[in-house]
Design an enzyme around this catalytic site. Structure first.
Site, PDB file in Angstrom:
ATOM      1  N   SER A   4     -16.675 -22.939 -31.073  1.00 38.80           N
ATOM      2  CA  SER A   4     -16.008 -23.675 -32.152  1.00 38.80           C
ATOM      3  C   SER A   4     -16.769 -24.925 -32.573  1.00 38.80           C
ATOM      4  CB  SER A   4     -14.612 -24.074 -31.678  1.00 38.80           C
ATOM      5  OG  SER A   4     -14.698 -24.752 -30.441  1.00 38.80           O
ATOM      6  N   THR A  26     -12.731 -27.581 -31.536  1.00 35.36           N
ATOM      7  CA  THR A  26     -13.438 -28.816 -31.900  1.00 35.36           C
ATOM      8  C   THR A  26     -13.800 -29.492 -30.599  1.00 35.36           C
ATOM      9  OG1 THR A  26     -12.056 -29.138 -33.868  1.00 35.36           O
ATOM     10  CG2 THR A  26     -13.074 -31.112 -32.978  1.00 35.36           C
ATOM     11  N   THR A  56     -17.228 -30.041 -35.020  1.00 33.71           N
ATOM     12  CA  THR A  56     -16.562 -28.734 -35.089  1.00 33.71           C
ATOM     13  C   THR A  56     -17.235 -27.826 -36.115  1.00 33.71           C
ATOM     14  OG1 THR A  56     -14.378 -27.691 -35.400  1.00 33.71           O
ATOM     15  CG2 THR A  56     -14.941 -29.413 -36.923  1.00 33.71           C
ATOM     16  N   ARG A 100     -14.348 -25.631 -47.051  1.00 32.70           N
ATOM     17  CA  ARG A 100     -13.148 -26.245 -46.442  1.00 32.70           C
ATOM     18  C   ARG A 100     -13.574 -27.314 -45.422  1.00 32.70           C
ATOM     19  NH1 ARG A 100     -11.257 -26.673 -40.839  1.00 32.70           N
ATOM     20  NH2 ARG A 100      -9.027 -26.984 -40.940  1.00 32.70           N
ATOM     21  N   GLY A 118     -11.943 -29.764 -42.449  1.00 31.69           N
ATOM     22  CA  GLY A 118     -10.749 -30.060 -41.663  1.00 31.69           C
ATOM     23  C   GLY A 118     -10.637 -31.559 -41.459  1.00 31.69           C
ATOM     24  N   ASP A 119      -9.967 -31.932 -40.389  1.00 33.70           N
ATOM     25  CA  ASP A 119      -9.772 -33.360 -40.104  1.00 33.70           C
ATOM     26  C   ASP A 119     -10.986 -34.025 -39.490  1.00 33.70           C
ATOM     27  OD1 ASP A 119      -9.345 -31.634 -37.901  1.00 33.70           O
ATOM     28  OD2 ASP A 119      -8.160 -33.136 -36.841  1.00 33.70           O
ATOM     29  N   THR A 175      -7.634 -32.458 -32.233  1.00 33.26           N
ATOM     30  CA  THR A 175      -8.052 -31.074 -32.397  1.00 33.26           C
ATOM     31  C   THR A 175      -6.840 -30.301 -32.908  1.00 33.26           C
ATOM     32  OG1 THR A 175      -7.408 -30.515 -30.155  1.00 33.26           O
ATOM     33  CG2 THR A 175      -9.689 -31.199 -30.475  1.00 33.26           C
ATOM     34  N   GLY A 176      -7.093 -29.068 -33.336  1.00 31.16           N
ATOM     35  CA  GLY A 176      -5.970 -28.273 -33.822  1.00 31.16           C
ATOM     36  C   GLY A 176      -6.014 -28.167 -35.333  1.00 31.16           C
TER      37      GLY A 176
END
Ligand code: ASP
Length: 305
Positions: free
Chosen positions: A46, A166, A184, A194, A196-197, A217-218
């Protein structure tokens, strides 16, 4: 208090990070040195090399780093062709008037810095991508791939069974300085472009010497919507303990409507280096911690909310 806190997949970076902190390297170096081995390990699916590609079969990497002394930060998103996004993020912080570069611009800057270029798509990840497409995409669509609308297939990747992950490192060094880093590939087979955070400061990571640091994470979309990492630090600023701050941020996350999969794990330390990790709507989450006096890092279980 000297501390290194890494999430579960950070285990391969813990030895380098612990060695660095024991040699009195600054927190920012410890974060970067801890994340680099994770990025290079093809077994960590990941992050970095070996990470899952997007729907087009391209690995797009995200990373950010933050210096709690100065609140300076740097990040890259959807970076292709470079194996250490965390180091490129650090150069963004140190050499540019900007904080976030994405896509071709990020790759151009990485080249300009002499960052390590390399293939990030492994054969194993390519085969898994192909198998996922074959399983989910009807043959007539598959024949025209990738010249088809992708949104419907991106929605499928939000299934909890599609993998994600991540690495996060939070560090306080012997001078009391704090730093946070996150790296990540985002979630498997995501829509191209895309983010992510992880590259969004305040969502995936935040560090402020005065109050502490946090990293997530998540499901990044949730951490972005709730500004989770910054919220945790802000709640500590308002007087909460590190645990109370994480639980308050968990309440914020839970107040979001969730159409798609989603749990978030919040990793945090306060200004004295006290750690706390809270898994929000996720099971069996562990993390790694090393503090002053420990011979080797310890694996601990996160609390659950
Ligand atoms: N937070 C990452 C992202 O949304 C993925 C993960 O940690 O599972 O890109």
């Amino acid at each position: 208090m000297r501390i290194v806190l890494a999430n579960s997949v950070g285990s391969v970076g813990m030895p380098a990070a612990v060695e660095a902190i024991q040699s009195d390297r600054p927190a920012l170096d410890v974060v970067e040195l801890g994340i680099r081995p994770v990025e290079l390990d093809p077994g960590v699916r990941s992050v970095g090399v070996g990470g899952w590609p997007n729907l087009l079969g391209e690995v797009e990497l995200d990373a950010s780093i933050m210096d709690g002394r100065t609140l300076r930060t740097g990040a890259v998103g959807a970076l292709r062709g470079y194996v250490h996004p965390i180091s490129v993020a650090r150069r963004v912080m140190e050499e540019l008037p900007h904080v976030l570069l994405v896509g071709d611009g990020a790759a151009r800057f990485a080249a300009e810095c002499g960052a390590e270029a390399g293939e990030t798509l492994t054969e194993e990840a390519r085969v898994e991508w192909e198998q996922w497409l074959e399983r989910h995409i009807p043959a007539d669509v598959w024949k025209r791939w990738p010249d088809v609308p992708l949104a419907a297939w991106a929605r499928l990747t939000a299934d909890p069974e599609t993998a994600a992950g991540t690495t996060t490192f939070l560090v306080q060094d012997g001078r009391g300085d704090i730093a946070a880093g996150v790296s990540t590939c985002g979630w498997a087979f995501k829509y191209p472009g895309r983010l992510g955070d992880s590259p969004i400061i305040g969502a995936g990571g935040y560090a402020d010497n005065r109050y502490g640091a946090a990293a997530c994470t998540g499901m990044g979309e949730l951490a972005i919507r709730a500004s989770t990492a910054r919220s945790v630090v802000l709640y500590m600023k308002m007087g909460m303990t590190v645990e109370e701050a994480c639980r308050e941020a968990a309440d914020d996350l839970r107040s979001l409507d969730r159409r798609y999969r989603g749990g978030v794990t919040i990793h945090a330390i306060d200004a004295e280096g006290r750690p706390y990790v809270l898994a929000v709507d996720r099971d069996d989450v562990t993390y790694w911690v090393w503090t002053e006096g420990m011979e080797v890092p310890e694996r601990r279980e996160a609390d659950r909310a």
